[in-house]
Design a protein around this motif. Structure first.
Motif, PDB file in Angstrom:
ATOM      1  N   TYR A   1     -10.828   9.279 -11.779  1.00 42.88           N
ATOM      2  CA  TYR A   1     -11.697   8.499 -10.909  1.00 42.88           C
ATOM      3  C   TYR A   1     -13.093   9.108 -10.956  1.00 42.88           C
ATOM      4  O   TYR A   1     -13.259  10.308 -10.777  1.00 42.88           O
ATOM      5  CB  TYR A   1     -11.166   8.498  -9.475  1.00 42.88           C
ATOM      6  CG  TYR A   1      -9.769   7.927  -9.376  1.00 42.88           C
ATOM      7  CD1 TYR A   1      -9.551   6.571  -9.540  1.00 42.88           C
ATOM      8  CD2 TYR A   1      -8.678   8.749  -9.130  1.00 42.88           C
ATOM      9  CE1 TYR A   1      -8.289   6.031  -9.447  1.00 42.88           C
ATOM     10  CE2 TYR A   1      -7.405   8.221  -9.041  1.00 42.88           C
ATOM     11  CZ  TYR A   1      -7.219   6.864  -9.197  1.00 42.88           C
ATOM     12  OH  TYR A   1      -5.963   6.338  -9.110  1.00 42.88           O
ATOM     13  N   SER A  10       1.712   1.690  -3.632  1.00 41.65           N
ATOM     14  CA  SER A  10       0.596   1.453  -4.548  1.00 41.65           C
ATOM     15  C   SER A  10       0.543   2.470  -5.678  1.00 41.65           C
ATOM     16  O   SER A  10       0.116   2.132  -6.790  1.00 41.65           O
ATOM     17  CB  SER A  10      -0.726   1.439  -3.784  1.00 41.65           C
ATOM     18  OG  SER A  10      -0.944   2.661  -3.136  1.00 41.65           O
ATOM     19  N   THR A  11       0.974   3.688  -5.433  1.00 44.68           N
ATOM     20  CA  THR A  11       0.999   4.689  -6.513  1.00 44.68           C
ATOM     21  C   THR A  11       1.957   4.261  -7.610  1.00 44.68           C
ATOM     22  O   THR A  11       1.622   4.331  -8.798  1.00 44.68           O
ATOM     23  CB  THR A  11       1.420   6.065  -5.956  1.00 44.68           C
ATOM     24  OG1 THR A  11       0.569   6.402  -4.879  1.00 44.68           O
ATOM     25  CG2 THR A  11       1.341   7.130  -7.032  1.00 44.68           C
ATOM     26  N   ALA A  29     -10.749   5.916  -5.923  1.00 45.24           N
ATOM     27  CA  ALA A  29      -9.291   6.048  -5.806  1.00 45.24           C
ATOM     28  C   ALA A  29      -8.761   5.213  -4.649  1.00 45.24           C
ATOM     29  O   ALA A  29      -7.771   4.488  -4.790  1.00 45.24           O
ATOM     30  CB  ALA A  29      -8.916   7.511  -5.614  1.00 45.24           C
ATOM     31  N   PHE A  30      -9.425   5.291  -3.489  1.00 46.51           N
ATOM     32  CA  PHE A  30      -8.977   4.507  -2.332  1.00 46.51           C
ATOM     33  C   PHE A  30      -9.062   3.016  -2.607  1.00 46.51           C
ATOM     34  O   PHE A  30      -8.128   2.264  -2.310  1.00 46.51           O
ATOM     35  CB  PHE A  30      -9.817   4.867  -1.107  1.00 46.51           C
ATOM     36  CG  PHE A  30      -9.555   3.986   0.073  1.00 46.51           C
ATOM     37  CD1 PHE A  30      -8.355   4.073   0.765  1.00 46.51           C
ATOM     38  CD2 PHE A  30     -10.491   3.055   0.475  1.00 46.51           C
ATOM     39  CE1 PHE A  30      -8.112   3.252   1.849  1.00 46.51           C
ATOM     40  CE2 PHE A  30     -10.256   2.228   1.544  1.00 46.51           C
ATOM     41  CZ  PHE A  30      -9.055   2.328   2.234  1.00 46.51           C
ATOM     42  N   PHE A  31     -10.186   2.558  -3.169  1.00 43.85           N
ATOM     43  CA  PHE A  31     -10.340   1.132  -3.415  1.00 43.85           C
ATOM     44  C   PHE A  31      -9.430   0.638  -4.533  1.00 43.85           C
ATOM     45  O   PHE A  31      -9.046  -0.532  -4.547  1.00 43.85           O
ATOM     46  CB  PHE A  31     -11.799   0.784  -3.705  1.00 43.85           C
ATOM     47  CG  PHE A  31     -12.638   0.753  -2.465  1.00 43.85           C
ATOM     48  CD1 PHE A  31     -12.353  -0.124  -1.439  1.00 43.85           C
ATOM     49  CD2 PHE A  31     -13.698   1.627  -2.316  1.00 43.85           C
ATOM     50  CE1 PHE A  31     -13.119  -0.154  -0.292  1.00 43.85           C
ATOM     51  CE2 PHE A  31     -14.473   1.607  -1.169  1.00 43.85           C
ATOM     52  CZ  PHE A  31     -14.176   0.719  -0.153  1.00 43.85           C
ATOM     53  N   THR A  32      -9.069   1.505  -5.461  1.00 36.46           N
ATOM     54  CA  THR A  32      -8.111   1.121  -6.486  1.00 36.46           C
ATOM     55  C   THR A  32      -6.744   0.875  -5.861  1.00 36.46           C
ATOM     56  O   THR A  32      -6.097  -0.136  -6.144  1.00 36.46           O
ATOM     57  CB  THR A  32      -8.022   2.196  -7.573  1.00 36.46           C
ATOM     58  OG1 THR A  32      -9.315   2.389  -8.136  1.00 36.46           O
ATOM     59  CG2 THR A  32      -7.048   1.808  -8.650  1.00 36.46           C
ATOM     60  N   PHE A  33      -6.311   1.785  -4.998  1.00 36.44           N
ATOM     61  CA  PHE A  33      -5.035   1.598  -4.301  1.00 36.44           C
ATOM     62  C   PHE A  33      -5.081   0.352  -3.415  1.00 36.44           C
ATOM     63  O   PHE A  33      -4.114  -0.415  -3.353  1.00 36.44           O
ATOM     64  CB  PHE A  33      -4.698   2.818  -3.450  1.00 36.44           C
ATOM     65  CG  PHE A  33      -4.302   4.019  -4.250  1.00 36.44           C
ATOM     66  CD1 PHE A  33      -3.262   3.970  -5.147  1.00 36.44           C
ATOM     67  CD2 PHE A  33      -4.983   5.210  -4.097  1.00 36.44           C
ATOM     68  CE1 PHE A  33      -2.880   5.075  -5.879  1.00 36.44           C
ATOM     69  CE2 PHE A  33      -4.627   6.331  -4.820  1.00 36.44           C
ATOM     70  CZ  PHE A  33      -3.578   6.254  -5.719  1.00 36.44           C
ATOM     71  N   LEU A  34      -6.197   0.138  -2.742  1.00 34.10           N
ATOM     72  CA  LEU A  34      -6.334  -1.018  -1.868  1.00 34.10           C
ATOM     73  C   LEU A  34      -6.343  -2.323  -2.657  1.00 34.10           C
ATOM     74  O   LEU A  34      -5.687  -3.298  -2.270  1.00 34.10           O
ATOM     75  CB  LEU A  34      -7.606  -0.893  -1.040  1.00 34.10           C
ATOM     76  CG  LEU A  34      -7.779  -1.891   0.092  1.00 34.10           C
ATOM     77  CD1 LEU A  34      -6.687  -1.709   1.126  1.00 34.10           C
ATOM     78  CD2 LEU A  34      -9.140  -1.705   0.726  1.00 34.10           C
ATOM     79  N   THR A  86     -14.927   7.153  -3.695  1.00 34.56           N
ATOM     80  CA  THR A  86     -14.155   6.083  -3.055  1.00 34.56           C
ATOM     81  C   THR A  86     -13.360   5.241  -4.048  1.00 34.56           C
ATOM     82  O   THR A  86     -12.638   4.336  -3.635  1.00 34.56           O
ATOM     83  CB  THR A  86     -15.100   5.154  -2.284  1.00 34.56           C
ATOM     84  OG1 THR A  86     -16.046   4.599  -3.187  1.00 34.56           O
ATOM     85  CG2 THR A  86     -15.816   5.918  -1.191  1.00 34.56           C
ATOM     86  N   TYR A 105       0.832  -1.209   0.000  1.00 33.81           N
ATOM     87  CA  TYR A 105       0.000   0.000   0.000  1.00 33.81           C
ATOM     88  C   TYR A 105       0.866   1.259   0.000  1.00 33.81           C
ATOM     89  O   TYR A 105       0.477   2.273  -0.571  1.00 33.81           O
ATOM     90  CB  TYR A 105      -0.940  -0.005   1.206  1.00 33.81           C
ATOM     91  CG  TYR A 105      -1.967   1.096   1.147  1.00 33.81           C
ATOM     92  CD1 TYR A 105      -3.041   0.995   0.277  1.00 33.81           C
ATOM     93  CD2 TYR A 105      -1.858   2.237   1.932  1.00 33.81           C
ATOM     94  CE1 TYR A 105      -3.988   2.004   0.197  1.00 33.81           C
ATOM     95  CE2 TYR A 105      -2.800   3.245   1.861  1.00 33.81           C
ATOM     96  CZ  TYR A 105      -3.855   3.123   0.986  1.00 33.81           C
ATOM     97  OH  TYR A 105      -4.784   4.127   0.908  1.00 33.81           O
TER      98      TYR A 105
END
Length: 92
Positions: free
Chosen positions: A64, A40-41, A70-75, A68, A37
């Motif tokens: 995006y 993740s970028t 962007a957060f779920f993509t990184f996750l 949410t 994480y």
């Protein structure tokens, strides 16, 4: 010859070993997810690089469409990369 009680003890030893291996895998997966994480970028731009270096359309950043997303993509990227990286621990 082994009696019934000894056979159960031997059988339960396999479950104890399986339990410890599952704990070990879950802990290693959590640690790897936290590390992934942080990166993740870089992982997202590594996977999206063919889309960003397109000759016909110039794209500078990802878009995006949900708050949410962007957060779920990184996750998701960190979870899938941690599962991929901990496969040797699972198969051992």
């Amino acid at each position: 010859m082994l009696n019934f009680k000894d056979k159960n003890i031997l059988f339960l030893n396999h479950f104890y070993e399986l339990k410890y291996r599952i704990y070990y895998y879950i802990i290693s997966n959590i640690i790897t997810t936290l590390v992934a994480y942080e990166y993740s970028t870089e992982l997202i731009y590594l996977f999206a690089r063919p889309l960003l270096i397109n000759k016909t359309h110039e794209i500078n950043q990802l878009i995006y469409t949900n708050i949410t997303e962007a957060f779920f993509t990184f996750l998701n990227i960190s979870l899938f990369s941690s599962i991929f990286l901990t496969i040797p621990i699972l198969l051992y």
